[in-house]
Each structure stands twice: as structure tokens, then as C-alpha cells.
Design an enzyme around this catalytic site. Structure first.
Site, PDB file in Angstrom:
ATOM      1  N   GLU A  40      -3.111 -64.146   8.713  1.00 27.49           N
ATOM      2  CA  GLU A  40      -3.228 -62.902   9.484  1.00 27.49           C
ATOM      3  C   GLU A  40      -4.116 -61.840   8.823  1.00 27.49           C
ATOM      4  OE1 GLU A  40       0.162 -62.053  12.353  1.00 27.49           O
ATOM      5  OE2 GLU A  40       1.144 -62.122  10.402  1.00 27.49           O
ATOM      6  N   HIS A  42       1.094 -54.948   6.606  1.00 25.15           N
ATOM      7  CA  HIS A  42       1.650 -55.628   7.780  1.00 25.15           C
ATOM      8  C   HIS A  42       2.928 -56.329   7.363  1.00 25.15           C
ATOM      9  CE1 HIS A  42       2.377 -58.232  11.135  1.00 25.15           C
ATOM     10  NE2 HIS A  42       2.262 -59.290  10.362  1.00 25.15           N
ATOM     11  N   HIS A  75       7.239 -57.776   8.697  1.00 29.63           N
ATOM     12  CA  HIS A  75       8.226 -58.124   9.728  1.00 29.63           C
ATOM     13  C   HIS A  75       9.596 -57.618   9.279  1.00 29.63           C
ATOM     14  CE1 HIS A  75       5.428 -61.787   9.105  1.00 29.63           C
ATOM     15  NE2 HIS A  75       4.826 -60.997   9.968  1.00 29.63           N
ATOM     16  N   HIS A  96       7.249 -59.564  16.801  1.00 29.31           N
ATOM     17  CA  HIS A  96       6.549 -59.952  15.586  1.00 29.31           C
ATOM     18  C   HIS A  96       6.819 -58.998  14.404  1.00 29.31           C
ATOM     19  CE1 HIS A  96       2.386 -61.166  13.721  1.00 29.31           C
ATOM     20  NE2 HIS A  96       3.310 -60.977  12.805  1.00 29.31           N
TER      21      HIS A  96
END
Ligand SMILES: [Zn+2]
Length: 288
Positions: free
Chosen positions: A79, A98, A100, A185
Site C-alpha cells: 500500500e 496509514h 487499521h 479498511h
């Protein structure tokens, strides 16, 4: 921006801090724009953030297409296009996170909006948008929710600008949104430096926890009136009834903006604490 050696030491600490605060686990990542060449950015190779320990663990990538600068670079995160496309679009962004985080995920799955409910996450502003990759899939895309190419990363990057702030030339737009939720996500945030991006990631999760707890508490408390609880006994005797009966509401636009402006000058304080916490934990090794 600091020099490269100092920056990589800070980036190792950022990996550890994000893990220590349950923002990342084995997945999730943080990157930094190269201080000497803005067309490059640096992030760990394919490794759990807690285990990043040395400048040798990092890979340098092209902002233009997220390919490794060195042809023999080790395998990287799939990613990385999240990072490259945000750097490509916004010159002022020097760090991207980024993740989760489980505390934040309910707001990427439930349809309940995430809003700042106390002062420290004032950077969330009045709207935290939700980006849904499903809406941009083409015939050949794999529907695994991962941001796998420039097109998908570019779509996400565009969500960091509120529609009313789009200009004729989108490339010159400043990112006026600090956090974007990614449906089913996770979320992505950025900063002008590593410390600010990590601050935003940590307090996005803290805000989500507090918002969830507030909603649960309020719902549970009001529901008790029909379950044998003597609500009269909870009535105020000090004239605070009006305050207790306030609606559950996020910060106003004015409160959020003012809080952010006050907090921005104080990030060194939590950063110093967070570095000390991970340095005291033998799991984390920083040979930067
Ligand atoms: Zn992800």
C-alpha cells in the site's frame, strides 16, 4: 526538515510509538519525504513496525510511481501508493501514516461519523470524510480493499481536500483535511513533519475511543431509567442540571480550529514522553 540521519532515527521511533499506542500492529505504516530530494520518500520494507530497528530497514521510493529507487531494494509494503500519491499532490506533506487501528475501525464500518469530542483532536475539524475504494474499482481490480496502484492512491489523496477548497489546479490545493477514514479498511493521516503526523494518528484513535465510550455511557445511562434505577436520586443538587442535560455534540468549528492552533505548539511534549516510553521497552530497538 532535519538532516537524513536524524530523520531516520526519528522515523524508527515513530514506527515504535505507533505500535506502542496500538495504532499499527503487524500492519500499517509510516513514511517520510526525503529531506534532500522531495521527489523521494522513505519507509520501512515489508516488516512489522515494532521490529524496524535500523536505517538499513528502510527503502527509498519515487514519489512519481512508488517504485523503489534502488533496483535491488527488498520487498516493500503493497500500500505504498497511499503515501506516494499524497506526497505527489501536496508539497506541504512530509509524513504520512496509514493504519487499521481497532479503536478507529468502527467509524470506518458503522456509518457513525467520527468527530472531535474533546480538545486535543481538534485537528479533526468539522468533518472526517469516509473514502470507499469500492466506488472506484474497475473490471481488473482485485476487491481486497488494499490501495494497490496510483489511481487508487490518487483517489484517496483527493479526499484530503474538502470540495469547497478545490481550485482550478488541484495540484496546488493544500490538504485542509487531516484525516480520511477508509471504509471497511482503516484511516490515513499526514503531517508537515513526523511528530505532527504521529500526534494526529494517536489522537485520532484516542478520540474514537472517547467518542465510543461517551455514546455507550450516554445510551446506557439513559436506558437505566426503565431498569429499576432511581433517576431522581441522580438529579443535581448543585444547579448543574442544565449542564448534565446538554446534548452530546462534537466540538464546534470554532472550538476545533482554536484547539488545533493551541495544540500545534505543544507536540514536543507528548513526543518526548512517547520516545521515552519506547526507549524503555526492550521490544523496540533503535540503532539509528
Ligand atoms: Zn491498509
Amino acid at each position: 526538515m532535519a538532516n537524513l540521519t536524524t530523520l531516520l532515527t526519528t522515523l524508527i521511533s515513530a514506527n515504535h510509538i505507533l505500535h506502542y499506542h496500538s495504532i499499527v500492529d503487524a500492519y500499517g505504516h509510516v513514511s517520510v519525504r526525503h529531506p534532500d530530494d522531495g521527489s523521494h520518500f522513505i519507509m520501512s520494507g515489508n516488516r512489522a513496525p515494532a521490529l524496524v530497528s535500523s536505517p538499513d530497514d528502510f527503502v527509498t521510493y519515487q514519489v512519481s510511481n512508488a517504485s523503489a529507487v534502488e533496483p535491488d531494494a527488498p520487498k516493500g509494503y503493497i500500500e505504498r501508493y497511499i503515501h506516494s500519491e499524497i506526497y505527489k499532490r501536496f508539497d506541504d506533506v512530509n509524513c504520512v501514516v496509514h493504519a487499521h487501528a481497532p479503536d478507529v475501525l468502527p467509524y470506518a464500518t458503522s456509518g457513525v461519523p467520527l468527530r472531535p469530542v474533546f480538545h486535543l483532536p481538534g485537528f479533526l475539524g468539522t468533518e472526517v470524510p469516509v473514502w470507499d475504494i469500492e466506488t472506484i474499482y474497475n473490471e481488473t481490480d482485485k476487491h481486497d480493499m488494499l490501495v494497490r496502484n496510483e489511481r487508487q492512491g490518487g483517489s484517496l489523496a483527493g479526499m484530503f481536500v474538502a470540495p469547497e477548497n478545490q481550485t482550478a489546479d488541484p495540484a496546488t490545493s493544500a490538504p485542509n483535511r487531516r484525516v480520511v477514514l477508509m471504509r471497511k479498511h482503516g484511516f490515513t493521516t499526514w503531517g508537515p513533519d513526523i511528530e505532527t503526523a504521529v500526534f494526529r494518528a494517536v489522537f485520532t484513535a484516542t478520540n474514537a475511543r472517547v467518542q465510543t465510550d461517551s455514546a455507550l455511557l450516554r445510551n446506557a445511562f439513559s436506558g437505566m431509567s426503565g431498569s429499576g434505577m432511581n433517576m431522581d436520586a441522580w438529579a443535581s443538587t448543585d444547579g448543574q442540571d442544565a449542564l448534565y442535560n446538554n446534548d452530546f455534540e462534537p466540538l464546534t468549528a470554532e472550538q476545533a480550529a482554536a484547539a488545533q492552533s493551541s495544540n500545534d505548539g505543544t507536540i514536543d511534549r507528548p513526543w518526548g514522553l512517547w520516545v521515552a516510553e519506547v526507549e524503555a521497552n526492550p521490544l523496540y530497538k533503535n540503532n539509528g
